[in-house]
Design an enzyme around this catalytic site. Structure first.
Site, PDB file in Angstrom:
ATOM      1  N   HIS A 233      21.193  15.517  25.084  1.00  0.00           N
ATOM      2  CA  HIS A 233      21.520  16.948  25.090  1.00  0.00           C
ATOM      3  C   HIS A 233      22.908  17.169  25.683  1.00  0.00           C
ATOM      4  O   HIS A 233      23.301  16.500  26.635  1.00  0.00           O
ATOM      5  CB  HIS A 233      20.471  17.752  25.872  1.00  0.00           C
ATOM      6  CG  HIS A 233      20.140  17.175  27.210  1.00  0.00           C
ATOM      7  ND1 HIS A 233      19.276  16.115  27.371  1.00  0.00           N
ATOM      8  CD2 HIS A 233      20.581  17.488  28.453  1.00  0.00           C
ATOM      9  CE1 HIS A 233      19.182  15.809  28.644  1.00  0.00           C
ATOM     10  NE2 HIS A 233      19.976  16.623  29.331  1.00  0.00           N
TER      11      HIS A 233
ATOM     12  N   HIS B  78      25.219  19.689  27.655  1.00  0.00           N
ATOM     13  CA  HIS B  78      25.202  20.883  28.508  1.00  0.00           C
ATOM     14  C   HIS B  78      26.456  21.710  28.222  1.00  0.00           C
ATOM     15  O   HIS B  78      27.567  21.168  28.186  1.00  0.00           O
ATOM     16  CB  HIS B  78      25.261  20.495  29.984  1.00  0.00           C
ATOM     17  CG  HIS B  78      24.034  19.805  30.511  1.00  0.00           C
ATOM     18  ND1 HIS B  78      23.050  20.459  31.200  1.00  0.00           N
ATOM     19  CD2 HIS B  78      23.644  18.504  30.457  1.00  0.00           C
ATOM     20  CE1 HIS B  78      22.109  19.597  31.569  1.00  0.00           C
ATOM     21  NE2 HIS B  78      22.440  18.396  31.132  1.00  0.00           N
TER      22      HIS B  78
HETATM   23  P1  5GP Z   1      19.752  16.181  32.338  1.00  0.00           P
HETATM   24  O1  5GP Z   1      19.685  16.057  33.830  1.00  0.00           O
HETATM   25  O2  5GP Z   1      18.737  15.300  31.636  1.00  0.00           O
HETATM   26  O3  5GP Z   1      21.144  16.059  31.789  1.00  0.00           O
HETATM   27  O4  5GP Z   1      19.365  17.687  32.054  1.00  0.00           O
HETATM   28  C1  5GP Z   1      18.104  18.125  31.728  1.00  0.00           C
HETATM   29  C2  5GP Z   1      18.174  19.627  31.754  1.00  0.00           C
HETATM   30  O5  5GP Z   1      17.034  20.132  31.063  1.00  0.00           O
HETATM   31  C3  5GP Z   1      18.132  20.210  33.171  1.00  0.00           C
HETATM   32  O6  5GP Z   1      19.318  20.957  33.373  1.00  0.00           O
HETATM   33  C4  5GP Z   1      16.877  21.059  33.186  1.00  0.00           C
HETATM   34  O7  5GP Z   1      17.051  22.259  33.882  1.00  0.00           O
HETATM   35  C5  5GP Z   1      16.591  21.287  31.711  1.00  0.00           C
HETATM   36  N1  5GP Z   1      15.196  21.408  31.376  1.00  0.00           N
HETATM   37  C6  5GP Z   1      14.205  20.544  31.729  1.00  0.00           C
HETATM   38  N2  5GP Z   1      13.020  20.949  31.232  1.00  0.00           N
HETATM   39  C7  5GP Z   1      13.265  22.090  30.541  1.00  0.00           C
HETATM   40  C8  5GP Z   1      12.436  22.980  29.783  1.00  0.00           C
HETATM   41  O8  5GP Z   1      11.223  22.816  29.647  1.00  0.00           O
HETATM   42  N3  5GP Z   1      13.050  24.029  29.214  1.00  0.00           N
HETATM   43  C9  5GP Z   1      14.389  24.264  29.334  1.00  0.00           C
HETATM   44  N4  5GP Z   1      14.869  25.353  28.727  1.00  0.00           N
HETATM   45  N5  5GP Z   1      15.198  23.439  30.023  1.00  0.00           N
HETATM   46  C10 5GP Z   1      14.645  22.375  30.624  1.00  0.00           C
END
Ligand code: 5GP
Ligand code: ZN
Length: 140
Positions: free
Chosen positions: A99, A101
């Site tokens: 993903h 951001h």
């Molecule tokens: P990572 O740390 O993997 O780059 O980011 C994962 C992101 O996904 C985090 O910023 C977290 O807030 C978001 N996230 C995790 N679970 C969910 C969810 O169920 N729904 C949404 N909308 N965001 C999520």
């Protein structure tokens, strides 16, 4: 992909606040934003790593992400945005569906990336590092 929270969001099995969707990508609000409006852009197809995402989809993610960044600036009065992607748990990836951001930024938002700056031992060290990378770089 079973048990992937983001695949479930794409399939509509878990609710989200959608910002954009097309044939390749899906974008929705991050549930725990760095700043309000923080959006995630994901490939509809499950990929754990950014490196396996087909070029057309990866390109769409970047295109959509940067346009959402502009929309965030215009709609919510931000000054700029960061595009950030964590690939691998050591890099901070928590959800194992790649993903991008889109983090809206304000000049005075008080958020700082913890960004250190190491120094190479010298030109030879820097060149050797580059040569190692180039030797393993595969673009197909
Ligand atoms: P990572 O740390 O993997 O780059 O980011 C994962 C992101 O996904 C985090 O910023 C977290 O807030 C978001 N996230 C995790 N679970 C969910 C969810 O169920 N729904 C949404 N909308 N965001 C999520
Ligand atoms: Zn997935």
């Amino acid at each position: 992909m079973e048990n992937c929270i983001f695949c479930k969001i794409v399939a509509g099995e878990i609710p989200c606040v959608k910002i954009y969707e097309d044939d390749l990508v899906f974008a929705f609000l991050d549930i725990g934003p760095i700043n309000f409006g923080h959006t995630l852009v994901i490939p509809k197809e499950h990929h754990q790593s950014s490196s396996t995402i087909p070029e057309a989809t990866a390109g769409r993610m970047f295109h959509v992400g940067s346009r959402i960044g502009v929309a965030l600036r215009r709609a919510l009065d931000y000054d700029g945005f960061n595009l950030h992607l964590a690939d691998g748990s050591c890099a901070g990836q928590v959800v194992m569906h790649a993903h991008l951001h889109v983090v809206p930024r304000g000049c005075e938002d008080g958020f700082r990336w913890n960004w250190r700056q190491l120094e190479y031992a010298g030109t030879a060290d820097r060149t050797e590092t580059a040569e190692k990378i180039i030797a393993k770089l595969k673009l197909d």
